[in-house]
Motif scaffolding. Structure first.
Motif, mmCIF file in Angstrom:
data_model
loop_
_atom_site.group_PDB
_atom_site.id
_atom_site.type_symbol
_atom_site.label_atom_id
_atom_site.label_comp_id
_atom_site.label_asym_id
_atom_site.label_seq_id
_atom_site.Cartn_x
_atom_site.Cartn_y
_atom_site.Cartn_z
ATOM 1 N N LYS B 504 1.041 -1.341 0.057
ATOM 2 C CA LYS B 504 -0.089 0.087 0.055
ATOM 3 C C LYS B 504 0.917 1.295 0.101
ATOM 4 O O LYS B 504 0.659 2.115 -0.734
ATOM 5 C CB LYS B 504 -1.025 0.003 1.219
ATOM 6 C CG LYS B 504 -1.623 1.137 1.354
ATOM 7 C CD LYS B 504 -2.629 1.229 0.531
ATOM 8 C CE LYS B 504 -4.055 2.280 0.477
ATOM 9 N NZ LYS B 504 -3.269 3.546 0.503
ATOM 10 N N PHE B 617 -7.222 -2.032 3.304
ATOM 11 C CA PHE B 617 -8.258 -1.339 2.976
ATOM 12 C C PHE B 617 -8.699 -0.439 4.267
ATOM 13 O O PHE B 617 -9.728 0.071 4.216
ATOM 14 C CB PHE B 617 -9.462 -2.220 2.538
ATOM 15 C CG PHE B 617 -8.945 -2.810 1.245
ATOM 16 C CD1 PHE B 617 -9.107 -1.973 0.152
ATOM 17 C CD2 PHE B 617 -8.742 -4.173 0.979
ATOM 18 C CE1 PHE B 617 -8.721 -2.371 -1.158
ATOM 19 C CE2 PHE B 617 -8.572 -4.676 -0.131
ATOM 20 C CZ PHE B 617 -8.494 -3.791 -1.272
ATOM 21 N N VAL B 618 -8.416 -1.009 5.311
ATOM 22 C CA VAL B 618 -8.840 -0.515 6.825
ATOM 23 C C VAL B 618 -7.797 0.393 7.194
ATOM 24 O O VAL B 618 -7.853 1.708 7.276
ATOM 25 C CB VAL B 618 -9.210 -1.575 7.727
ATOM 26 C CG1 VAL B 618 -9.719 -0.705 9.122
ATOM 27 C CG2 VAL B 618 -10.148 -2.678 7.141
ATOM 28 N N TYR B 620 -4.675 1.274 6.530
ATOM 29 C CA TYR B 620 -3.936 2.139 5.665
ATOM 30 C C TYR B 620 -4.724 2.733 4.404
ATOM 31 O O TYR B 620 -4.346 2.968 3.330
ATOM 32 C CB TYR B 620 -2.597 1.574 5.289
ATOM 33 C CG TYR B 620 -1.722 1.413 6.117
ATOM 34 C CD1 TYR B 620 -0.675 2.245 6.806
ATOM 35 C CD2 TYR B 620 -1.478 -0.056 6.903
ATOM 36 C CE1 TYR B 620 0.051 2.034 7.420
ATOM 37 C CE2 TYR B 620 -0.614 -0.141 7.867
ATOM 38 C CZ TYR B 620 0.080 0.854 8.453
ATOM 39 O OH TYR B 620 0.980 0.536 9.443
ATOM 40 N N ARG B 621 -6.168 2.623 4.436
ATOM 41 C CA ARG B 621 -6.831 2.959 3.304
ATOM 42 C C ARG B 621 -6.284 4.427 2.521
ATOM 43 O O ARG B 621 -5.970 4.380 1.400
ATOM 44 C CB ARG B 621 -8.322 2.941 3.726
ATOM 45 C CG ARG B 621 -9.223 2.918 2.463
ATOM 46 C CD ARG B 621 -10.562 2.870 2.701
ATOM 47 N NE ARG B 621 -11.107 3.936 3.697
ATOM 48 C CZ ARG B 621 -12.140 4.001 4.386
ATOM 49 N NH1 ARG B 621 -13.009 3.236 3.913
ATOM 50 N NH2 ARG B 621 -12.492 4.841 5.373
ATOM 51 N N ASN B 622 -6.663 5.405 3.435
ATOM 52 C CA ASN B 622 -6.079 6.605 2.887
ATOM 53 C C ASN B 622 -5.083 7.362 3.413
ATOM 54 O O ASN B 622 -4.620 8.389 2.985
ATOM 55 C CB ASN B 622 -7.502 7.636 3.449
ATOM 56 C CG ASN B 622 -8.539 7.363 3.001
ATOM 57 O OD1 ASN B 622 -8.823 6.866 1.708
ATOM 58 N ND2 ASN B 622 -9.672 7.319 3.690
#
Lengths: 103, 751, 177
Positions: B504, B617-618, B620-622
């Motif tokens: 990510k 997706f949780v 380090y999503r943004n």
């Protein structure tokens, strides 16, 4: 006095002439005279050859002399040409001027 | 000798030739003409590695044609003291286990050599690098091919040396504080390994005392014999059981392997070792050298099993704090796997994440070896060599791309703010990356393959090998196995999580630094080996393809004869004779599942997917969106756990203890034996005195006099004789005349 | 082997002319003395039953070779190139004279000590040019051919050495450089 000369006398004459020639080679400066002395040494050898040819009754001595004369002629031709060439570059035929082999 | 075993020595000759070539010719070639010199230097080294690989393949087929029987090729006698019955040959053992290691070492090694030609391009130490790499191959092949523990130890120390040399390859580089951190890292690796190597030496001494040999075959058969007969051995003036001795030996092996394979408590050197060039991290500190400890365990499987059995039978002295030493090995590995997996969460350096991941995966292997799952350990070793080499090389490609982007930035910056651009830039910091997916498509693709393989996603190589270890742990009964199983499961979860985090941060999102915006793909010379390794990482699972369900068990028995599936299992069977021990009924092997355990596979796959999902997706999503943003985990207890001062603890406990004991040995014990006194006052002074005598008297007057005198004599004679060469022809003629007269006189008077 | 009186006269002339050659300051005199010497020896050849060699000696040596010598001396104008012995060191004089004396004394002593019998002479043999030619072409064909090659080589050598044009060109090139 005997009525004929022995071979010894010819050999003696040959030695004396040879030694005189050798002295000329060793003692003279002039390259041409040195050369002439060499010719004299060759001649003394020739004399011995011919004398022995007579002494032994064998023609080979004369044949050998013949060869020596031929080779001497060739040698003189080349030698004199060399002397002329050296004279052209050094303006001298004193053999002491030619000592590039000095160590 | 049947087959082509005679080729075995070539295995060592080729890398040695490579070393010599790059030592003596490489520098001149590179200095004469950078481009062609690099080509010759690099490709020659690669060719030597590949030649060694071919030799390994030849040996593989020789074994096949030889009914898989091990063959020992003796090169020469190393030590031979008949009176002391001390005989150690220098011999190469060709069996399925060593050939497997040879193939991995030379195969992965060749690919990394080729990659390094591209990666090291333009480095002033180009030829030196390849000389070291070949030297490493040389020692690693000695390690895996030796037929005695001593030869293994030679390779063991040799690869340690190469590791030191290559970690400190850029020994002159300094950090901002002016410390030569690369050289320090190399020294640290070397020093930390000392402790483990000391344990190795002790283990070898114990083995030699017990079996009067260091030969693998002799020791193993001797151990089985003694154990069967229940005989003890005389050690330290008392009778000890074989089980107790072997427990001690294997526990010392654990310490040695912990040093080389970076297990608790010695793992601290491996992350620092990332200071070396990336191909080195891939070859030495991921794929091959660090697996030497695992190889040692697998090689010594007989000893491990006898130690385990002795503990089970309750033989006196055959346990360490109530547990068998193989159990300690398994626990150490499992604990390392979890600890390193957790620490990997907190790393920002792309290579350090992979380094801790390596430590963690090595923990898996060591745990497998400790549980008696030797084939699984080897299986994981091989697949790990594929995908971890792939990951390291890809990270090298990423770093290369980032540096390229940074250079690109510099070239386009204007003169007036050039000074401003000198701000610190770390091309390995993941916080400065992001969005590299579109910039470096090939690297991204292979990195994904490597990451998923490491995370254990079906059907990539890592899934099969990791699952085999987990299955082994769950299929056997006992507290240790259960604990190990759960620890390894947690470690597997951690693996997937930190790999998701890394992917990510590196490849997705927006670029967080100008350099990342301008990064570009690496040259084909680097990406081609990556693609080959990616293919291996995908297909590696086929090496030991398990069957689904119990019903396949009979089929497995059947196919055994054909040797098609479970290839590795049947292949290694010929080198791991514990199976034979089992039939004799003296040692009970831990149960090895030869089929896929659906529950285990299911749990681990679900966990891996969950971890990947959670990280990408949780958590380090943004984030992070900018390079300075805090890591989301930074406020959780995991973080605090991971940055506990393990290293400080290690450096302030084990190292001083080791140092202290060494000093005690040196000062107290040594002083007690008047050892130094004799050395200083008798041996040294006599020697120095003699040396001084020969230097000042013998050499100055005798030798120098002779040498200089002969020179002076020649000169003097020359100066005298020179005068005869006057250059006057008549003088020469006089000489001739003199000779003539003398000759004539001789002839006349001789008659 | 000849009348003693004739031999001694000829021998005296030969030695005297040889010494004359050795001692003459002027190279031309040396050459002329040498011619005399050669002619004397040619006469001795006649005495020794070698008429053909005598003729060759006169034509080739006294004629051709000595003419060549005289020609070169005059061409170079070198007849008076220095004194007879200038530049000679004492030791050279002494050593050369000593060696010459030794040579003569050793040989003569030897001859006196071991004299040959006076009449010990082979009978006369056919020494006509025809006989000599037959011997030359029967027993000595190969040396004869070699001599021919030698003469050719000498001739080429002389031509090469004597090319003034080439030398001039070389010197010119040397100056340029």
């Amino acid at each position: 006095m005997p009525d004929t000369v022995s071979i010894d006398w010819y050999v003696a004459l040959s030695i004396i002439l040879f030694t005189i020639g050798a002295m000329g080679v060793l003692l003279r400066r002039n390259a041409i005279v040195v050369f002439m002395s060499v010719e004299m040494m060759l001649n003394s050898a020739n004399l011995a050859f011919v004398a022995f040819s007579r002494y032994l009754g064998d023609l080979d001595g004369q044949v050998l002399t013949f060869f020596v004369i031929t080779v001497a002629a060739a040698e003189v031709a080349v030698g004199l040409a060399l002397i002329v060439t050296i004279f052209r570059t050094k303006q001298s035929i004193n053999i002491d001027d030619i000592n590039t082999m000095k160590g | 000798m049947e087959g082509a075993f005679g080729f075995a020595p070539l295995l060592l000759v080729f890398p040695a030739v490579g070393v010599l070539f790059n030592t003596f010719a490489g520098r001149r070639l590179v200095q004469a003409d950078r481009k062609t010199g690099e080509m010759y230097s690099g490709w020659f080294a690669s060719l030597m590695a590949f030649s060694a690989f071919l030799v390994a393949v030849v040996l593989l087929f020789s074994l096949r044609g030889h009914d898989f029987h091990a063959e020992v090729v003796t090169l020469f006698d190393w030590f031979n003291v008949p009176s002391a019955n001390f005989h150690i040959p220098w011999a190469i053992q060709v069996d399925t286990l060593s050939v497997t290691m040879m193939l991995v070492v030379t195969g992965v090694g060749t690919l990394i050599h080729i990659y390094a030609i591209g990666y090291m391009h333009g480095d002033p130490g180009f030829h030196r690098f390849f000389a070291y790499l070949n030297l490493f191959l040389f020692f690693m092949l000695i390690l895996v091919s030796g037929s005695t523990y001593l030869m293994l130890f030679v390779g063991w120390e040799g690869v340690g040396l190469c590791s030191y040399l290559l970690i400190g390859f850029w020994f002159d580089r300094q950090n901002e504080e002016g410390k030569a951190m690369n050289a320090d890292a190399g020294r640290k690796a070397f020093v930390v390994n000392r402790v483990g190597d000391f344990a190795m030496v002790l283990a070898m001494i114990l083995l030699f005392w017990t079996f009067k040999s260091l030969d693998f075959g002799t020791i193993f058969s001797g151990a089985v014999e003694l154990f069967e007969a229940g005989h003890g051995v005389e050690l330290f003036g008392m009778e000890m059981s074989v089980g107790a001795v072997l427990t001690a030996v294997t526990f010392l092996f654990l310490l040695g392997a912990a040093g080389k394979s970076a297990q608790i408590p010695f793992y601290v050197w491996l992350p620092d070792a990332m200071a070396g060039p990336t191909p080195v991290s891939a070859l030495i500190h991921a794929a091959t050298m660090v697996t030497a400890g695992v190889y040692l365990m697998v090689r010594s499987n007989v000893l491990l099993e006898i130690a385990r059995e002795s503990t089970r039978l309750g033989v006196e002295g055959a346990n360490v704090l109530g547990l068998a030493s193989p159990d300690w090995i398994a626990l150490t590995g499992a604990a390392t796997a979890v600890l390193a997996g957790l620490i990997a969460f907190t790393q920002f350096d792309i290579k350090k994440v992979l380094a801790y991941s390596t430590v963690s995966q090595l923990g898996f292997m060591v745990a497998a070896a400790g549980m008696g799952a030797y084939v699984a350990a080897m299986f994981h070793l091989i697949t790990h060599a594929f995908f971890k080499a792939l990951l390291f090389l890809s990270s090298g490609s990423v770093i290369h791309g980032m540096e390229h982007g940074h250079h690109h930035l510099h070239e386009h910056s204007h003169g007036h703010d050039a000074h401003h651009e000198e701000e610190k830039f770390d091309p390995q910091d993941m916080r400065t990356m992001g969005g590299l997916r579109s910039k470096m498509p090939t690297t991204f693709a292979v990195y994904m393959v490597g990451s998923l393989a490491l995370a254990g996603i079906f059907p990539l190589a890592g899934f099969w090998s990791k699952d085999e270890i987990l299955a082994h742990a769950s299929a056997n009964h006992g507290t240790v196995f259960t604990v190990v199983y759960w620890m390894l499961t947690i470690a597997a979860f951690c693996t997937a999580f930190y790999m998701g985090r890394q992917i990510k941060m590196v490849f997705f999102g927006a670029p967080r630094h100008e350099a990342a915006k301008h990064a570009s793909e690496s040259p084909p010379l680097m990406t081609t080996p990556l693609i080959v390794l990616a293919a291996l990482a995908v297909l590696g699972g086929l090496l030991n393809f398990p069957f689904f369900g119990e019903s396949a068990f009979e089929t497995a028995e059947e196919t055994h004869n054909f040797g098609i599936f479970l290839g590795l299992e049947h292949w290694l069977e010929h080198s791991i004779p514990t199976f034979e021990l089992t039939t004799e009924g003296i040692v009970q092997m831990p149960h090895t599942p030869t089929w896929l355990q659906l529950s285990v596979a299911g749990i681990s796959t679900v966990l891996a997917l969950a971890a990947l999902g959670a990280s990408i997706f949780v958590v380090y999503r943004n984030r992070p969106q900018t390079a300075d943003e805090r890591d989301p985990l930074q406020s959780t207890p995991i973080w605090w756990f991971a940055i506990l001062p393990f290293e400080w603890f290690y450096m302030h406990t084990v190292v001083p203890a080791f140092k202290g004991s060494a000093r005690w040995l040196a000062e107290v014990l040594d002083g007690a034996f008047w050892h130094d006194f004799v050395h200083n006052n008798v041996v040294r002074d006599l020697f120095v005195g003699f040396a001084k005598f020969s230097a000042t008297v013998l050499d100055a007057n005798g030798v120098d006099g002779l040498v200089n005198g002969s020179g002076r004599f020649v000169r003097y004679v020359g100066s005298v004789v020179r005068k005869t060469q006057t250059g006057y022809a008549r003088n020469y003629a006089l000489g001739v005349f003199l000779g003539t007269v003398l000759l004539l006189a001789y002839f006349i008077f001789a008659n | 082997m000849g009348n003693p009186i004739v031999f001694f006269i000829l021998a005296l002339i030969a030695i005297a002319s040889a010494l004359g050659m050795l001692a003459s300051r002027n190279a031309i005199y040396s050459a002329l003395f040498l011619v005399l010497n050669f002619v004397t020896i040619a006469v001795l050849y006649l005495v020794l039953n070698a008429p053909f060699m005598a003729v060759v000696q006169v034509t080739v040596y006294a004629g051709a070779i000595m003419v060549l010598f005289l020609f070169v001396i005059m061409l170079l104008g070198a007849e008076r190139s220095g004194s007879r012995t200038e530049g000679l060191r004492d030791w050279e004089w002494i050593l050369a004279g000593f060696l010459g004396a030794v040579l003569i004394i050793v040989f003569l002593t030897n001859l006196v000590m071991n004299p040959s019998a006076v009449g010990d002479t082979a009978p006369f043999i056919d020494t006509s040019p025809a006989a000599l030619g037959l011997r030359l072409f029967e027993a000595y064909v190969f040396p004869f051919e070699l001599t021919g090659v030698l003469l050719l080589a000498a001739m080429i050598g002389v031509v090469v050495l004597g090319r003034r044009k080439k030398m001039a060109q070389l010197e010119k090139g040397g100056n340029d450089a």
